[in-house]
Design a protein around this motif. Sequence first.
Motif, PDB file in Angstrom:
ATOM      1  N   VAL A 268       0.858  -1.182   0.000  1.00  0.00           N
ATOM      2  CA  VAL A 268       0.000   0.000   0.000  1.00  0.00           C
ATOM      3  C   VAL A 268       0.897   1.236   0.000  1.00  0.00           C
ATOM      4  CG1 VAL A 268      -1.921   1.195   1.118  1.00  0.00           C
ATOM      5  CG2 VAL A 268      -1.693  -1.293   1.387  1.00  0.00           C
ATOM      6  N   LEU A 269       0.772   2.050  -1.043  1.00  0.00           N
ATOM      7  CA  LEU A 269       1.611   3.240  -1.198  1.00  0.00           C
ATOM      8  C   LEU A 269       0.820   4.490  -0.840  1.00  0.00           C
ATOM      9  CD1 LEU A 269       3.257   2.379  -4.652  1.00  0.00           C
ATOM     10  CD2 LEU A 269       4.077   1.808  -2.351  1.00  0.00           C
ATOM     11  N   VAL A 270       1.189   5.114   0.266  1.00  0.00           N
ATOM     12  CA  VAL A 270       0.479   6.309   0.733  1.00  0.00           C
ATOM     13  C   VAL A 270       1.420   7.507   0.842  1.00  0.00           C
ATOM     14  CG1 VAL A 270      -1.261   7.087   2.411  1.00  0.00           C
ATOM     15  CG2 VAL A 270      -0.791   4.650   2.190  1.00  0.00           C
ATOM     16  N   ALA A 271       2.719   7.274   0.772  1.00  0.00           N
ATOM     17  CA  ALA A 271       3.704   8.327   1.022  1.00  0.00           C
ATOM     18  C   ALA A 271       3.650   9.433  -0.021  1.00  0.00           C
ATOM     19  CB  ALA A 271       5.106   7.727   1.053  1.00  0.00           C
ATOM     20  N   GLY A 272       3.993  10.625   0.420  1.00  0.00           N
ATOM     21  CA  GLY A 272       4.071  11.749  -0.501  1.00  0.00           C
ATOM     22  C   GLY A 272       4.446  13.026   0.216  1.00  0.00           C
ATOM     23  N   ALA A 273       4.755  14.038  -0.557  1.00  0.00           N
ATOM     24  CA  ALA A 273       5.150  15.330  -0.003  1.00  0.00           C
ATOM     25  C   ALA A 273       3.923  16.169   0.334  1.00  0.00           C
ATOM     26  CB  ALA A 273       6.018  16.079  -1.011  1.00  0.00           C
ATOM     27  N   THR A 274       4.049  17.002   1.329  1.00  0.00           N
ATOM     28  CA  THR A 274       2.999  17.967   1.650  1.00  0.00           C
ATOM     29  C   THR A 274       3.125  19.141   0.692  1.00  0.00           C
ATOM     30  OG1 THR A 274       3.006  17.350   3.984  1.00  0.00           O
ATOM     31  CG2 THR A 274       2.069  19.504   3.418  1.00  0.00           C
ATOM     32  N   PRO A 275       2.099  19.436  -0.105  1.00  0.00           N
ATOM     33  CA  PRO A 275       2.230  20.505  -1.099  1.00  0.00           C
ATOM     34  C   PRO A 275       2.332  21.884  -0.460  1.00  0.00           C
ATOM     35  CG  PRO A 275      -0.021  19.679  -1.042  1.00  0.00           C
ATOM     36  CD  PRO A 275       0.787  18.767  -0.167  1.00  0.00           C
ATOM     37  N   HIS A 276       2.978  22.778  -1.182  1.00  0.00           N
ATOM     38  CA  HIS A 276       3.110  24.173  -0.774  1.00  0.00           C
ATOM     39  C   HIS A 276       1.801  24.873  -1.141  1.00  0.00           C
ATOM     40  CE1 HIS A 276       5.373  27.734   0.289  1.00  0.00           C
ATOM     41  NE2 HIS A 276       5.145  28.306  -0.879  1.00  0.00           N
ATOM     42  N   MET A 277       1.004  25.261  -0.134  1.00  0.00           N
ATOM     43  CA  MET A 277      -0.337  25.783  -0.379  1.00  0.00           C
ATOM     44  C   MET A 277      -0.300  27.273  -0.727  1.00  0.00           C
ATOM     45  SD  MET A 277      -2.087  23.058  -0.146  1.00  0.00           S
ATOM     46  CE  MET A 277      -3.696  23.802  -0.384  1.00  0.00           C
ATOM     47  N   ARG A 278      -0.107  27.534  -2.010  1.00  0.00           N
ATOM     48  CA  ARG A 278      -0.063  28.894  -2.540  1.00  0.00           C
ATOM     49  C   ARG A 278      -0.636  28.886  -3.952  1.00  0.00           C
ATOM     50  NH1 ARG A 278       1.211  29.374   1.987  1.00  0.00           N
ATOM     51  NH2 ARG A 278       2.873  30.588   2.970  1.00  0.00           N
TER      52      ARG A 278
ATOM     53  N   ARG B  80      -7.731  24.698   5.507  1.00  0.00           N
ATOM     54  CA  ARG B  80      -7.500  26.052   6.018  1.00  0.00           C
ATOM     55  C   ARG B  80      -7.204  27.020   4.863  1.00  0.00           C
ATOM     56  NH1 ARG B  80      -3.455  24.906   9.205  1.00  0.00           N
ATOM     57  NH2 ARG B  80      -4.853  24.289  10.883  1.00  0.00           N
ATOM     58  N   ALA B  81      -6.389  26.570   3.913  1.00  0.00           N
ATOM     59  CA  ALA B  81      -6.017  27.421   2.786  1.00  0.00           C
ATOM     60  C   ALA B  81      -7.209  27.708   1.877  1.00  0.00           C
ATOM     61  CB  ALA B  81      -4.899  26.768   1.993  1.00  0.00           C
ATOM     62  N   TYR B  82      -8.020  26.687   1.590  1.00  0.00           N
ATOM     63  CA  TYR B  82      -9.166  26.894   0.712  1.00  0.00           C
ATOM     64  C   TYR B  82     -10.275  27.685   1.385  1.00  0.00           C
ATOM     65  CZ  TYR B  82      -7.258  24.228  -3.108  1.00  0.00           C
ATOM     66  OH  TYR B  82      -6.460  23.824  -4.155  1.00  0.00           O
ATOM     67  N   ALA B  83     -10.421  27.537   2.688  1.00  0.00           N
ATOM     68  CA  ALA B  83     -11.393  28.349   3.416  1.00  0.00           C
ATOM     69  C   ALA B  83     -11.017  29.830   3.324  1.00  0.00           C
ATOM     70  CB  ALA B  83     -11.461  27.904   4.870  1.00  0.00           C
ATOM     71  N   ALA B  84      -9.744  30.126   3.499  1.00  0.00           N
ATOM     72  CA  ALA B  84      -9.282  31.513   3.407  1.00  0.00           C
ATOM     73  C   ALA B  84      -9.470  32.052   1.995  1.00  0.00           C
ATOM     74  CB  ALA B  84      -7.821  31.598   3.822  1.00  0.00           C
ATOM     75  N   ARG B  85      -9.218  31.222   0.990  1.00  0.00           N
ATOM     76  CA  ARG B  85      -9.379  31.636  -0.404  1.00  0.00           C
ATOM     77  C   ARG B  85     -10.830  31.981  -0.706  1.00  0.00           C
ATOM     78  NH1 ARG B  85      -6.657  30.563  -5.393  1.00  0.00           N
ATOM     79  NH2 ARG B  85      -8.023  30.192  -7.170  1.00  0.00           N
ATOM     80  N   ASP B  86     -11.765  31.236  -0.086  1.00  0.00           N
ATOM     81  CA  ASP B  86     -13.197  31.448  -0.306  1.00  0.00           C
ATOM     82  C   ASP B  86     -13.813  32.446   0.661  1.00  0.00           C
ATOM     83  OD1 ASP B  86     -12.965  29.557  -2.267  1.00  0.00           O
ATOM     84  OD2 ASP B  86     -13.889  27.929  -1.100  1.00  0.00           O
ATOM     85  N   ASN B  87     -12.969  33.069   1.503  1.00  0.00           N
ATOM     86  CA  ASN B  87     -13.452  34.026   2.515  1.00  0.00           C
ATOM     87  C   ASN B  87     -14.499  33.396   3.424  1.00  0.00           C
ATOM     88  OD1 ASN B  87     -11.879  36.308   1.648  1.00  0.00           O
ATOM     89  ND2 ASN B  87     -13.270  36.500  -0.108  1.00  0.00           N
ATOM     90  N   ARG B  88     -14.231  32.163   3.819  1.00  0.00           N
ATOM     91  CA  ARG B  88     -15.101  31.452   4.744  1.00  0.00           C
ATOM     92  C   ARG B  88     -14.293  31.008   5.951  1.00  0.00           C
ATOM     93  NH1 ARG B  88     -18.426  26.855   1.602  1.00  0.00           N
ATOM     94  NH2 ARG B  88     -16.565  26.681   0.281  1.00  0.00           N
TER      95      ARG B  88
END
Length: 248
Positions: A79-89, A192-200
């Motif tokens: 089971v492959l789950v590993a990955g990098a945390t994306p830079h949320m910008r 958190r990032a998408y909530a801020a983008r949507d002003n929610r």
Amino acid sequence: MSDLSGRTTIVVGASRGLGHGIATAFAEAGAPVVAVSRTATVFPEPANGAGGIQAETADAGDPTVVADLIDRHQPQTVVLVAGATPHMRPLQQQTWETFSANWESDVRISFHWLREALLTPLRPGSRVVVFSSGAALAGSPLSGGYAGAKATQRFITAYAQDEADRAGLDISFTTVLPRITPLTGLGQAAARAYAARDNRSEEEYVQQLGPLLSPEQAGAAVIELVQADAATVAPGYLLTGAGLKKLG
């Protein structure tokens, strides 16, 4: 396939989030689990079943490490789950290095493990489950190349299945695309990032996501896939708090 006690399971990316939940679930179902992660992780003894967890601290994107782990443990489930945390910008605030991080991590890891599963090959009847993301379907404008990398994981998993079928290897490959969930560190940062983008507020954003996927639910879903008749397993599934849904 209902008895997992004799089936060694390697979970790559087991130190946190969905990977941790999957490793724990397999151990509690009786499977011997090899939990691979970059950082040392302590797992509790399984509450149920005869399984146990052996932690392996290693770089899962190193092809020599991949070959060594498969040779030593001879897994029947990977089971492959590993990955990098994306830079949320947004796009214009990315650099090429941040934009391509998931290509260099998530896709690289999947490529090496899928390749080795075919080359070794894994034993007949083995299962390989690759975790992509719901972003592969919907896009993810705040995470650089993340969505494209996750779509590529789905493509190459399908390629691996085709090659296994052509060679008569009797190995099942499938992709699971979990929907964003704030119950993991990666999902919480994205929410958190998408909530801020949507002003929610973050709470408002999370509420509209529907049933939230937990690491424990992810573990139960992967066990369901591994225990199913290989002939009934679809090439890909969307995974939400409501369970698995076959993708067309």
